[in-house]
Scaffold this active site. Structure first.
Site, PDB file in Angstrom:
ATOM      1  CD  GLU A  95      -2.411  -0.422   3.124  1.00 25.38           C
ATOM      2  OE1 GLU A  95      -3.079  -1.480   3.343  1.00 25.38           O
ATOM      3  OE2 GLU A  95      -2.334   0.558   3.442  1.00 25.38           O
ATOM      4  CB  CYS A 108       2.033   7.464   4.033  1.00 30.25           C
ATOM      5  SG  CYS A 108       2.624   5.974   5.308  1.00 30.25           S
ATOM      6  CB  CYS A 115       6.130  -5.601   9.090  1.00 34.12           C
ATOM      7  SG  CYS A 115       7.430  -4.614  10.333  1.00 34.12           S
ATOM      8  CB  CYS A 119       3.778  -3.821  16.433  1.00 30.72           C
ATOM      9  SG  CYS A 119       5.295  -3.173  16.116  1.00 30.72           S
ATOM     10  CB  CYS A 122       0.900  -3.200  13.719  1.00 32.17           C
ATOM     11  SG  CYS A 122       1.289  -2.873  11.877  1.00 32.17           S
ATOM     12  CB  CYS A 335      -0.107   1.433   8.098  1.00 35.18           C
ATOM     13  SG  CYS A 335       0.625   0.217   9.204  1.00 35.18           S
TER      14      CYS A 335
HETATM   15  S1  SF4 Z   1       3.877  -1.183  13.492  1.00 39.60           S
HETATM   16 FE1  SF4 Z   1       3.423  -2.575  11.871  1.00 39.60          FE
HETATM   17  S2  SF4 Z   1       4.694  -1.851  10.190  1.00 39.60           S
HETATM   18 FE2  SF4 Z   1       5.354  -0.867  12.052  1.00 39.60          FE
HETATM   19  S3  SF4 Z   1       6.953  -1.934  12.747  1.00 39.60           S
HETATM   20 FE3  SF4 Z   1       5.197  -2.495  13.867  1.00 39.60          FE
HETATM   21  S4  SF4 Z   1       4.310  -4.341  12.666  1.00 39.60           S
HETATM   22 FE4  SF4 Z   1       6.079  -3.245  11.395  1.00 39.60          FE
END
Ligand code: SF4
Length: 353
Positions: A95, A108, A115, A119, A122, A335
């Site tokens: 994206e 952005c 990733c 997290c 997320c 995101c």
């Molecule tokens: S918030 Fe999401 S994209 Fe950002 S570092 Fe953590 S897991 Fe990765």
């Protein structure tokens, strides 16, 4: 050459373009023309590069990815924020987001497919890392954004999918291309690199001594709370992150921002706010509070009142704080949500591009 190994036109430097055109029997000045199409006219399709001979256009088309990605979905939040879902050459999906505010436009960009940091709150990290993006793919996000928004952005943030500092080689190449006078000519001061606190990456970024803004997603004032939010594999101790932030500020001369996603009952106590205020003062850092965008993963956004009181407590303790204005709340705002929705069977409501 395997498709995945093919160079990507949008990511090639003037020297690489020159080597390509000369090795294919064309005069060296053609490289300057191609570079102008990319960086001045934001065009990455060889057939549209009208002052090139058809043989060269054919060479570019057949031997390079030109482009390597395409827009497969658009989502508009209703407030002007636009999300583009891009399909890559290997059918992976990422994206990018266009965010207008007044007469300024911000893009952005993503740096990875998925990733590795994962997290817990997320959507982007939920399935882990698929692969790093190449410099050309990152720059194609930028070019697709310009085509969609109709203009070059004033600001750029690397806050999309992925941990950019764990793909620092390709990130640095794209930053160089974005800011070099022969490239897209953006000011480093208009570019923000976001990280979840990857200490070696912060040091590598500092070492290039360009005035990029650094935003560190702290999300917690101590390691105990941070461990609830970020799994062990990619998490550095808070004190090490703060030291690296100080070094960055001293080396680069830019104030660092600590991003802090506010999660109900997890990191939104008065004591957390007071400590964050003290950290902000001690480390000359701005705090950017991000009220959590609920994604149905169990975490909740605190009430408006809690958010306001949290910000006030930071200020009472000498901190400098802003609360991120909500953008794009109408449509897959967090995101990675659009990408995940694409992967799931029910992706109704998005317009095919
Ligand atoms: S918030 Fe999401 S994209 Fe950002 S570092 Fe953590 S897991 Fe990765």
């Amino acid at each position: 050459m395997a498709v995945a190994d093919r160079p990507i036109l949008a990511g090639m430097t003037p020297d690489e373009l020159k080597a390509f055109v000369v090795s294919h029997g064309h005069p060296a000045y053609r490289a300057t023309q191609i570079n102008d199409w990319l960086c001045r006219r934001f065009q990455m399709v060889p057939d549209a590069m009208k002052n090139l001979p058809s043989a060269l256009r054919q060479d570019l088309q057949s031997e390079l990815h030109a482009p390597s990605s395409r827009i497969i979905r658009r989502a508009d939040a209703g407030d002007g924020t636009g999300k583009l879902l891009l399909s890559l050459a290997d059918d992976e999906v990422i994206e990018m987001v266009t965010i207008p505010a007044g007469d300024r436009l911000t893009f952005c960009l993503s740096t990875q497919v998925g990733c590795p940091v994962r997290c817990r709150f997320c959507a982007s990290g939920a399935d882990g890392l698929k692969r790093n993006l190449r410099c050309g793919e990152i720059l194609e996000e930028y070019l697709h954004g310009i085509a969609a928004a109709g203009k070059q952005p004033e600001n750029l943030v690397f806050m999309g999918i992925g941990e950019g500092l764990l793909n620092i080689g390709e990130l640095l190449k794209s930053l160089d291309r974005l800011t070099s006078p022969a490239g897209f000519g953006m000011s480093p001061r208009r570019i923000t690199v976001s990280t979840s606190g990857i200490v070696p990456g912060i040091r590598q970024l500092a070492a290039v001594k360009r005035e990029y803004n650094l935003a560190i997603s702290l999300h917690a004032v101590n390691d105990r709370i941070r461990a609830e939010l970020i799994p062990d594999a990619c998490r550095y101790p808070v004190q090490e992150i703060l030291r690296a932030a100080d070094e960055y500020r001293e080396t680069v001369g830019r104030m660092v921002t600590f991003e802090y996603t506010l999660l109900d009952g997890i990191n939104d106590s008065r004591a957390d706010a007071a400590e964050l205020g003290r950290l902000s003062r001690r480390h000359h850092a701005k705090i950017n509070l991000i009220p959590f965008n609920e994604t149905g993963n169990g975490f909740r956004r605190p009430s408006r009142r809690t958010i306001d009181e949290f910000a006030a407590e930071i200020e009472r303790n000498g901190g400098h704080v802003t609360v991120r204005r909500e953008r794009g709340s109408g449509e897959n705002a967090a995101c990675g949500q659009l990408r995940r929705q694409h992967a799931a069977p029910d992706n109704a409501g998005l317009s095919d591009n």
